[in-house]
Design a protein around this motif. Structure first.
Motif, PDB file in Angstrom:
ATOM      1  N   VAL A   1       7.188  10.160  -4.877  1.00 31.04           N
ATOM      2  CA  VAL A   1       6.957   9.201  -3.796  1.00 31.04           C
ATOM      3  C   VAL A   1       7.679   7.878  -4.038  1.00 31.04           C
ATOM      4  O   VAL A   1       7.995   7.147  -3.087  1.00 31.04           O
ATOM      5  CB  VAL A   1       5.447   8.943  -3.591  1.00 31.04           C
ATOM      6  N   TYR A   2       7.962   7.548  -5.290  1.00 28.08           N
ATOM      7  CA  TYR A   2       8.629   6.288  -5.615  1.00 28.08           C
ATOM      8  C   TYR A   2      10.109   6.358  -5.266  1.00 28.08           C
ATOM      9  O   TYR A   2      10.681   5.403  -4.720  1.00 28.08           O
ATOM     10  CB  TYR A   2       8.430   5.967  -7.096  1.00 28.08           C
ATOM     11  N   LYS A   3      10.723   7.500  -5.538  1.00 23.40           N
ATOM     12  CA  LYS A   3      12.137   7.667  -5.196  1.00 23.40           C
ATOM     13  C   LYS A   3      12.323   7.794  -3.689  1.00 23.40           C
ATOM     14  O   LYS A   3      13.332   7.321  -3.146  1.00 23.40           O
ATOM     15  CB  LYS A   3      12.705   8.883  -5.930  1.00 23.40           C
TER      16      LYS A   3
ATOM     17  N   PRO B   1       5.097  -4.860  -4.885  1.00 29.90           N
ATOM     18  CA  PRO B   1       4.282  -3.634  -4.936  1.00 29.90           C
ATOM     19  C   PRO B   1       2.874  -3.841  -4.393  1.00 29.90           C
ATOM     20  O   PRO B   1       2.322  -4.942  -4.421  1.00 29.90           O
ATOM     21  CB  PRO B   1       4.244  -3.296  -6.432  1.00 29.90           C
ATOM     22  N   GLY B   2       2.299  -2.742  -3.891  1.00 31.19           N
ATOM     23  CA  GLY B   2       0.929  -2.753  -3.391  1.00 31.19           C
ATOM     24  C   GLY B   2       0.014  -1.916  -4.260  1.00 31.19           C
ATOM     25  O   GLY B   2       0.453  -1.274  -5.217  1.00 31.19           O
ATOM     26  N   ASP B   3      -1.257  -1.877  -3.911  1.00 25.59           N
ATOM     27  CA  ASP B   3      -2.220  -1.140  -4.725  1.00 25.59           C
ATOM     28  C   ASP B   3      -2.053   0.367  -4.621  1.00 25.59           C
ATOM     29  O   ASP B   3      -2.323   1.094  -5.575  1.00 25.59           O
ATOM     30  CB  ASP B   3      -3.658  -1.547  -4.386  1.00 25.59           C
ATOM     31  N   ASN B   4      -1.615   0.857  -3.468  1.00 24.13           N
ATOM     32  CA  ASN B   4      -1.541   2.308  -3.291  1.00 24.13           C
ATOM     33  C   ASN B   4      -0.487   2.960  -4.168  1.00 24.13           C
ATOM     34  O   ASN B   4      -0.553   4.159  -4.434  1.00 24.13           O
ATOM     35  CB  ASN B   4      -1.261   2.652  -1.822  1.00 24.13           C
ATOM     36  N   GLU B   5       0.493   2.195  -4.638  1.00 26.11           N
ATOM     37  CA  GLU B   5       1.551   2.739  -5.492  1.00 26.11           C
ATOM     38  C   GLU B   5       1.131   2.842  -6.951  1.00 26.11           C
ATOM     39  O   GLU B   5       1.762   3.539  -7.724  1.00 26.11           O
ATOM     40  CB  GLU B   5       2.816   1.874  -5.431  1.00 26.11           C
ATOM     41  N   TRP B   6       0.077   2.099  -7.345  1.00 25.55           N
ATOM     42  CA  TRP B   6      -0.300   2.149  -8.762  1.00 25.55           C
ATOM     43  C   TRP B   6      -1.789   1.938  -8.997  1.00 25.55           C
ATOM     44  O   TRP B   6      -2.445   2.768  -9.613  1.00 25.55           O
ATOM     45  CB  TRP B   6       0.553   1.175  -9.589  1.00 25.55           C
ATOM     46  N   THR B   7      -2.368   0.853  -8.477  1.00 28.22           N
ATOM     47  CA  THR B   7      -3.772   0.555  -8.765  1.00 28.22           C
ATOM     48  C   THR B   7      -4.699   1.710  -8.407  1.00 28.22           C
ATOM     49  O   THR B   7      -5.639   2.018  -9.148  1.00 28.22           O
ATOM     50  CB  THR B   7      -4.215  -0.694  -7.981  1.00 28.22           C
TER      51      THR B   7
ATOM     52  N   LYS C   1       2.690   4.176   0.796  1.00 30.46           N
ATOM     53  CA  LYS C   1       1.973   5.375   1.217  1.00 30.46           C
ATOM     54  C   LYS C   1       0.509   4.997   1.348  1.00 30.46           C
ATOM     55  O   LYS C   1       0.113   3.890   0.961  1.00 30.46           O
ATOM     56  CB  LYS C   1       2.139   6.497   0.193  1.00 30.46           C
ATOM     57  N   ASN C   2      -0.301   5.911   1.886  1.00 39.07           N
ATOM     58  CA  ASN C   2      -1.714   5.566   1.979  1.00 39.07           C
ATOM     59  C   ASN C   2      -2.434   5.835   0.654  1.00 39.07           C
ATOM     60  O   ASN C   2      -1.913   6.517  -0.231  1.00 39.07           O
ATOM     61  CB  ASN C   2      -2.390   6.264   3.172  1.00 39.07           C
TER      62      ASN C   2
END
Length: 376
Positions: free
Chosen positions: A120-122, A139-145, A88-89
Motif C-alpha cells: 500500500v505504501y508503494k 503521514p497519517g495514522d492509517n499508514e502506521w499508528t 487508505k482507510n
C-alpha cells in the motif's frame, strides 16, 4: 482516523474564505525555493497556488474517485501540493513488501504483501508521483499508528513502529519533495525526515507528523502494545514541539508575513480522544500570539471541509466579559475533504495581501453522488 460527526461545513461550491489580518505584517523575505513555478498573472512574483488533500482513497469507492482528484489538481497549475495523511482507510491492512524490520517488534507480522494484496505504501507513492507539481507528504495514522489494531480486516495486523520506519525509508529518502517536479525541503533529522520546512515567496511552511488516534498514545488492548506506542509518542512529540518552535523562528528571521503548518490530526475533534495533542496546541498558542503575521493550520482526519478558528487562550472570562476564553484571531484552521468526499482544497498565498491566505474548495462534479430525496 474515521469520524462520524456533525460539524459546521461551509458548502458553497465557489466559496472563497479570506483569513482576516489582525496586525502589522513584516517585509517579505528573499531566497524563494519555488519561484520557478510561478503563474502567468500579474502576481506571479509573489502569489503561490497550493493544493491540499488527504484521507483518500478509502476502499473501492475512494479508489474509483481518486484519479479524478489527481487529474483536477494536475490541470490547476499548482505551485505545490500537500497531502495531509491517510492514504487508505483504517480498516484496511498495512500490506508491505518484505523489508528489514526490528525482530523485537511486539506485533506479529501478518500483512506481508503478495499478488492479491499489493504494497500500500508503494501504491501511494505511485499516485503521488503522478502529480506534475511538487508534493509534500505528511503521514497519517492509517499508514502506521493503526496498523496493529485488532480491528484490521482479516486480522492482518502489523507493527506500527515497523510501518513508520518503512514509510520513512520509502517516502523521504532525500531532501527533495515527491511529484514529477520537485522542490528542496529542509528535513528535521534522519530520525524524523517527515518533519519538513520550506519557504516560498515570503511565506514559511512547516510539515509535522502529528497523527490521529490521539497522537499514537495507546493504553493497549485494541490499539496495540501500550509501552511501544507511549515511548514512540514521547520521543516524536518532543521532536515535533522543537520543530514547531524552529519553524516560527525561521519565519520571523526571514520576515515571512505568514506561516502555514500541515498535520494530519484534527486536534479539536469532539468525537475522539485528543488528550495527547495538548502540548501541540499550547505551543501553537505561544508561537502564534508572538508572531506578527497570519498563521494557518491545515489538517485532515475528520473528513469534512471546514474553515474555523479553534485556537483560544486560557482565560476563564474573555475580553467581552463572557465566560470562556478569547479566540486567537491571527490563527485559522482548514480541515480538508476525505473518505466519502473525494475533493480537494486550494490555498492562494500572497505575502503582500493583508489576509495572506485565501481558501477555496474544489468539488469535483464526477465525484458527487446521486442524492436520495425524502420519502413521502
Amino acid at each position: 482516523m474515521r469520524a462520524s460527526r456533525t460539524i459546521t461545513v461551509i458548502s458553497a461550491l465557489t466559496l472563497v474564505v479570506a483569513v482576516a489580518a489582525t496586525g502589522p505584517l513584516r517585509a517579505a523575505a528573499d531566497g524563494d525555493q519555488s519561484g520557478q513555478h510561478g503563474r502567468d498573472d500579474t502576481d506571479s512574483s509573489r502569489v503561490v497556488q497550493i493544493g491540499v488533500f488527504g484521507d483518500m482513497p478509502y476502499g473501492d469507492y475512494g479508489r474509483a474517485h481518486f484519479p479524478s482528484v489527481l487529474t483536477d489538481m494536475n490541470r490547476s497549475g499548482l505551485d505545490f501540493s500537500v497531502f495531509v495523511g491517510d492514504t487508505k482507510n483504517g480498516r484496511e491492512a498495512c500490506f508491505a513488501d518484505p523489508h528489514p524490520s526490528n525482530p523485537a517488534n511486539p506485533t506479529p507480522e501478518k500483512a506481508v504483501a503478495d499478488a492479491a494484496h499489493p504494497d500500500v505504501y508503494k501504491a501511494a507513492l505511485k499516485d503521488f508521483h503522478s502529480l506534475r507539481a511538487p508534493l509534500v507528504y505528511v503521514p497519517g495514522d492509517n499508514e502506521w499508528t493503526d496498523c496493529d489494531r485488532t480491528s484490521i480486516a482479516g486480522g492482518a495486523v502489523s507493527d506500527s513502529s515497523d510501518r513508520l520506519a518503512y514509510l520513512r525509508t520509502l517516502s523521504y529518502p532525500t531532501d527533495q519533495s515527491l511529484g514529477q517536479r520537485t522542490m528542496t525541503l529542509t528535513r528535521q533529522s534522519a530520525a524524523y525526515p517527515e518533519n519538513v520546512r520550506w519557504e516560498t515567496k515570503g511565506i514559511t511552511y512547516v510539515g509535522l507528523n502529528v497523527p490521529g488516534s490521539d497522537n499514537n498514545f495507546s493504553t493497549g488492548g485494541k490499539d496495540g502494545p501500550a509501552a511501544e506506542s507511549q515511548a514512540e509518542y514521547a520521543a516524536r512529540n518532543a521532536a515535533n514541539l522543537e520543530w514547531l518552535r524552529q519553524g516560527f523562528a525561521a519565519a520571523k528571521a526571514k520576515g515571512s508575513t505568514g506561516i502555514a503548518v500541515f498535520i494530519q490530526a484534527d486536534m479539536w475533534d469532539p468525537t475522539a480522544s485528543v488528550t495527547h495533542f495538548e502540548d501541540t496546541k499550547k505551543e501553537l498558542f505561544r508561537q502564534t500570539v508572538a508572531f506578527p503575521g497570519q498563521v494557518l493550520l491545515v489538517n485532515g482526519d475528520s473528513h469534512h471541509f471546514t474553515v474555523d478558528k479553534p485556537l483560544t487562550d486560557y482565560a476563564t472570562t474573555n475580553a467581552a466579559g463572557l465566560a470562556g476564553p478569547n479566540t486567537i484571531e491571527n490563527f485559522t484552521r482548514v480541515t480538508g475533504f476525505g473518505e466519502d468526499q473525494n475533493h480537494w482544497v486550494s490555498i492562494t498565498a500572497d505575502r503582500k495581501d493583508p489576509n495572506v491566505f485565501d481558501i477555496r474548495q474544489h468539488v469535483i462534479a464526477a465525484n458527487v453522488p446521486a442524492y436520495t430525496p425524502p420519502s413521502g
